[in-house]
Design a protein around this motif. Structure first.
Motif: not given
Length: 475
Positions: A354-363, A389-394
């Motif tokens: 959850g924390i990673g998805i949030l940070a990646s979306i903001l980026y 950024g998209m790779m991080a969300i995935f």
């Protein structure tokens, strides 16, 4: 009547079976558990689930190029075309989730696999004729949802075969390798359409795109290539699989909805798999609409028929050749992190997700309004930041997919866990639909902002309910 799995206490020894149905099956009893049968079931059902995901996302691989081969579809029509398989899969998962106790693993996997041939053959025929109606394309998109619906039947079926200590690994492997079907169809499509491998099933189409010369393609290959594997998968399922007699009718399976953790886990799985599926479906169109050649002003037509773009020096990305990367990262993360969830627990990794998805979306939000007038260097930098950024969300969505599927068997008893896995998978399968509708109704920046707010809600739920010291339901 109480729903049960037959106990081995009456017979002893390995679980005997007669034909399709096992008797006295108890994975928690090491002395009677048939390890070979369990892993054989996982292998066959995972192979067919991979084909199911490929069938489900066939529209996302084909849609970005339909206008290049003679179709005339607007951006909104293309978004809807990619969104409809998510709507269909979400509805069908609510049906498939109740089928494992009724049909059994063998019949469920065999019949579902055979059904995949319907949309695959349909797409193979439709793409050869630019006059194919939009209504028929939407119908094929809806039929593709059969592949998505399979997940909520296959995963609970597999969970019946493994002890709880291996649930994270087994379900993570099945779901993760199944998710590779998304990346598979998007990776194979640009390659398989380039030559007449199955050209005897149809003529070539002429593809043309801004800045590129015309060339022949065989888009029917993108669908027809999977049909032989579907037939083989169905045969293997019928000959190698068994069924566990889980006693529960449809009404009894609805008892999961009185448990508040069903609803909490639904939200968390929407954050993880809903994000994975939604972005996997819309990634190609997002890439094309934000950074494709259509967003740079055409200033000249060259003698060879190609066009010169306003932003000289900017290497316009081909979405069909890049969209496989995101699903590949997400699926790999689900597989690799599954054993870690067995070791450290699912809740911790769901929190990390959850924390990673949030940070990646903001980026990624900083890259959703590219300006071609800023020049090639700026546009190229924005594109690469968007891609990273998209790779991080995935990546973080894949971690969360593994983690939540470890949590559910730990929170619920076995039969209920199967139902909750099916239910949460069904709701999260609406991801491509919600993403398609959202990107049609609002700007990408606004849609991503909503995603960030939802991630914050899920982080709070995970911490308060499952991950903090003294949490009510540590998992």
């Amino acid at each position: 009547m109480t729903s049960t799995i037959d106990s081995p206490s009456r017979h002893g020894g390995r679980s005997p079976s007669t034909g399709e149905w096992l008797h006295d099956w108890d994975p928690e009893n090491e002395e009677t558990w048939d390890r070979r049968l369990a892993w054989q079931t996982l292998a066959v059902s995972t192979g067919t689930l991979t084909l199911a995901f490929a069938s489900w996302f066939i529209a996302s691989a084909i849609a970005p190029k339909l206008n290049d081969i003679g179709f005339v579809l607007s951006k909104d029509q293309l978004y809807w075309l990619v969104a409809i398989p998510g709507l269909s899969a979400g509805v069908l998962r609510l049906v498939w989730m109740v089928l494992p106790p009724i049909l059994g693993t063998r019949r469920l996997v065999t019949l579902t696999t055979l059904l995949l041939a319907i949309p695959l053959v349909g797409w193979g025929i439709a793409v050869q004729n630019p006059d194919t109606s939009y209504a028929w394309l939407l119908t094929l998109a809806a039929l593709s949802g059969i592949g998505g619906g399979a997940f909520s039947g296959f995963m609970p079926s597999t969970s019946y075969f493994f002890p709880r200590r291996l649930q994270g690994t087994a379900l993570g492997l099945q779901a993760g390798l199944g998710n590779f079907g998304v990346s598979l169809v998007q990776f194979v499509t640009p390659w398989i359409i380039g030559f007449s491998m199955v050209g005897f099933l149809g003529a070539a189409q002429t593809a043309s795109a801004p800045g590129k010369p015309t060339h022949d393609v065989w888009y029917q290959n993108a669908a027809f290539v999977y049909v032989p594997f579907v037939i083989v998968g169905a045969v293997l399922a019928w000959t190698l699989l068994k069924s566990v007699p889980v006693r529960a009718n449809i009404r009894e399976q609805f008892d999961i909805f009185s448990n508040p953790d069903t609803w909490c886990m639904t939200l968390l799985y929407v954050m993880t798999f809903g994000t994975f599926a939604g972005l996997a479906g819309q990634f190609g169109l997002l890439l094309k609409n934000l950074y494709g050649a259509g967003n740079a002003e055409i200033v000249a037509t060259l003698p060879d028929g190609s066009t010169q773009l306003l932003v000289a020096g900017y290497d316009v990305p081909d979405p069909v050749k890049l969209v496989f990367l995101g699903p590949l990262v997400g699926a790999a993360a689900r597989v690799l992190f599954a054993p870690l969830t067995d070791r450290f627990g699912g809740a911790r990794w769901t929190l990390v997700s959850g924390i990673g998805i949030l940070a990646s979306i903001l980026y990624t939000m900083t890259t959703l309004t590219p300006d071609p007038a800023a020049g090639a260097a700026a546009l190229d930098a924005d594109f690469h930041h968007f891609l990273y950024g998209m790779m991080a969300i995935f990546l973080f969505a894949g971690i969360g997919n593994a983690a939540t599927f470890k949590q559910m068997p730990m929170i619920f008893e076995r039969r209920q866990a199967g139902g909750v896995i099916g239910w949460t998978g069904g709701i999260a399968a609406f991801g491509p639909f919600f993403f398609g509708v959202g990107l049609t109704m609002m700007s990408p920046a606004a849609f991503y902002a909503i995603g960030a707010a939802f991630a914050v809600l899920c982080i709070v739920i995970t911490w308060v309910r499952y991950a903090r010291p003294g949490a009510p339901m540590p998992s």
